[in-house]
Design an enzyme around this catalytic site. Structure first.
Site, mmCIF file in Angstrom:
data_model
loop_
_atom_site.group_PDB
_atom_site.id
_atom_site.type_symbol
_atom_site.label_atom_id
_atom_site.label_comp_id
_atom_site.label_asym_id
_atom_site.label_seq_id
_atom_site.Cartn_x
_atom_site.Cartn_y
_atom_site.Cartn_z
ATOM 1 C CB ILE A 22 -1.007 -0.021 1.176
ATOM 2 C CG1 ILE A 22 -2.174 0.913 0.884
ATOM 3 C CG2 ILE A 22 -0.341 0.303 2.497
ATOM 4 C CD1 ILE A 22 -3.375 0.699 1.774
ATOM 5 C CG ASN A 35 -1.846 1.565 18.021
ATOM 6 O OD1 ASN A 35 -1.898 2.610 18.657
ATOM 7 N ND2 ASN A 35 -0.741 1.145 17.415
ATOM 8 C CG ASP A 45 0.878 1.866 12.442
ATOM 9 O OD1 ASP A 45 1.233 2.922 11.890
ATOM 10 O OD2 ASP A 45 0.510 1.810 13.625
ATOM 11 C CE1 TYR A 136 -4.360 -4.460 17.295
ATOM 12 C CE2 TYR A 136 -6.097 -3.163 16.265
ATOM 13 C CZ TYR A 136 -5.003 -3.249 17.117
ATOM 14 O OH TYR A 136 -4.565 -2.124 17.779
HETATM 15 N N1 AR6 Z 1 0.740 -3.063 2.270
HETATM 16 C C1 AR6 Z 1 -0.498 -3.627 2.337
HETATM 17 N N2 AR6 Z 1 -0.877 -4.458 3.337
HETATM 18 C C2 AR6 Z 1 0.044 -4.750 4.282
HETATM 19 C C3 AR6 Z 1 1.346 -4.214 4.290
HETATM 20 C C4 AR6 Z 1 1.688 -3.328 3.218
HETATM 21 N N3 AR6 Z 1 2.899 -2.752 3.125
HETATM 22 N N4 AR6 Z 1 2.006 -4.702 5.373
HETATM 23 C C5 AR6 Z 1 1.159 -5.530 6.017
HETATM 24 N N5 AR6 Z 1 -0.022 -5.573 5.366
HETATM 25 P P1 AR6 Z 1 -1.792 -5.378 10.454
HETATM 26 P P2 AR6 Z 1 -4.211 -4.987 12.108
HETATM 27 C C6 AR6 Z 1 -1.249 -6.321 5.670
HETATM 28 O O1 AR6 Z 1 -1.236 -6.329 11.456
HETATM 29 O O2 AR6 Z 1 -4.505 -6.446 12.101
HETATM 30 C C7 AR6 Z 1 -0.102 -2.535 14.015
HETATM 31 O O3 AR6 Z 1 0.968 -2.793 14.851
HETATM 32 C C8 AR6 Z 1 -1.141 -7.530 6.568
HETATM 33 O O4 AR6 Z 1 -0.645 -8.654 5.836
HETATM 34 O O5 AR6 Z 1 -0.891 -4.352 9.868
HETATM 35 O O6 AR6 Z 1 -5.329 -4.022 11.882
HETATM 36 C C9 AR6 Z 1 -0.931 -1.336 14.440
HETATM 37 O O7 AR6 Z 1 -0.144 -0.335 15.050
HETATM 38 C C10 AR6 Z 1 -2.601 -7.710 6.953
HETATM 39 O O8 AR6 Z 1 -3.296 -8.397 5.900
HETATM 40 O O9 AR6 Z 1 -3.067 -4.538 11.077
HETATM 41 C C11 AR6 Z 1 -1.923 -1.915 15.388
HETATM 42 O O10 AR6 Z 1 -1.392 -1.998 16.703
HETATM 43 C C12 AR6 Z 1 -3.151 -6.279 7.000
HETATM 44 O O11 AR6 Z 1 -2.153 -5.475 6.360
HETATM 45 C C13 AR6 Z 1 -2.154 -3.306 14.853
HETATM 46 O O12 AR6 Z 1 -1.000 -3.637 14.107
HETATM 47 C C14 AR6 Z 1 -3.411 -5.738 8.385
HETATM 48 O O13 AR6 Z 1 -2.434 -6.247 9.289
HETATM 49 C C15 AR6 Z 1 -3.319 -3.349 13.900
HETATM 50 O O14 AR6 Z 1 -3.546 -4.672 13.514
#
Ligand code: AR6
Length: 192
Positions: A22, A35, A45, A136
């Site tokens: 992204i 978060n 993030d 999450y």
């Molecule tokens: N581009 C697109 N999607 C991505 C990328 C990227 N560069 N990197 C990871 N994903 P997560 P959550 C995907 O854990 O579950 C953080 O620490 C990943 O594979 O990022 O909402 C925050 O600070 C997954 O499918 O978010 C919060 O504390 C999706 O993004 C917590 O994690 C979401 O995974 C939020 O957890």
């Protein structure tokens, strides 16, 4: 839209699904899966903050000081810093606790809040990650259906040129593509 994705027209808006990173998307705004303290984390993030640089954290710190953070199910907007996208919308999805603690409503609310904020800022093209399905723990097939239904419903009232979902893994991309097929095939007969 980058090559290799799925696109559908929902009214005047292109709804697209792509597999990718992204942080690379050339859209007006990208959405971060943040978060509620707006403290930098891992996953998407961490990637957004690394690519966007310190300007994002400066604005998050200001929002923390002014209003304490961003409650689950809501969103705030900052600069995109060094990203190709001009703005980042930080949306907070729920932690999955089995599905009976209001998680679906909170996840839908995070998507709706992001789109409402985007429309208020005259954003025409926006890219979402799969909110809540990483750290999450929200089951991705359920999250995909909810996310896509929420966006399709919101497009009845809000106008965008493109809403793009950027799925990090090929498996997630396929799950979202299947969910979109289901939703659009239902759409003729029942309320989505
Ligand atoms: N581009 C697109 N999607 C991505 C990328 C990227 N560069 N990197 C990871 N994903 P997560 P959550 C995907 O854990 O579950 C953080 O620490 C990943 O594979 O990022 O909402 C925050 O600070 C997954 O499918 O978010 C919060 O504390 C999706 O993004 C917590 O994690 C979401 O995974 C939020 O957890």
């Amino acid at each position: 839209m980058p090559d290799g994705g799925v696109t559908r027209k929902i009214g005047d808006c292109t709804l697209s699904l792509v597999q990718g990173d992204i942080t690379q998307q050339k859209v007006d705004a990208i959405v971060n899966a943040a978060n509620s303290r707006l403290i930098g984390g891992g996953g998407v993030d961490g990637a957004i903050r690394r690519a966007g640089g310190p300007a994002i954290e400066e604005e998050c710190a200001r929002i923390r000081a002014e209003r304490g953070g961003c409650p689950t199910g809501t969103a705030v907007i900052t600069t995109g810093g060094n990203l190709p996208a001009r703005r980042v919308i930080h949306a907070v999805g729920p932690v999955w606790e089995g599905g009976k603690k209001g998680e679906p409503d909170l996840l839908a609310s995070a998507y709706r809040a992001s789109l409402t904020l985007a429309a208020q800022h005259r954003i025409r093209t926006i890219a979402f990650p799969s909110i809540s399905t990483g750290v999450y723990g929200y089951p991705v097939a359920q999250a995909a259906r909810l996310a896509l239904r929420t966006v399709v419903n919101a497009l009845r009232e809000l106008s965008f040129d493109e809403v793009r979902f950027v799925l990090f893994s090929d498996a997630d991309f396929k799950t979202y593509a299947e969910a979109l097929r289901e939703i659009l095939s239902e759409a003729g007969s029942i309320k989505v």
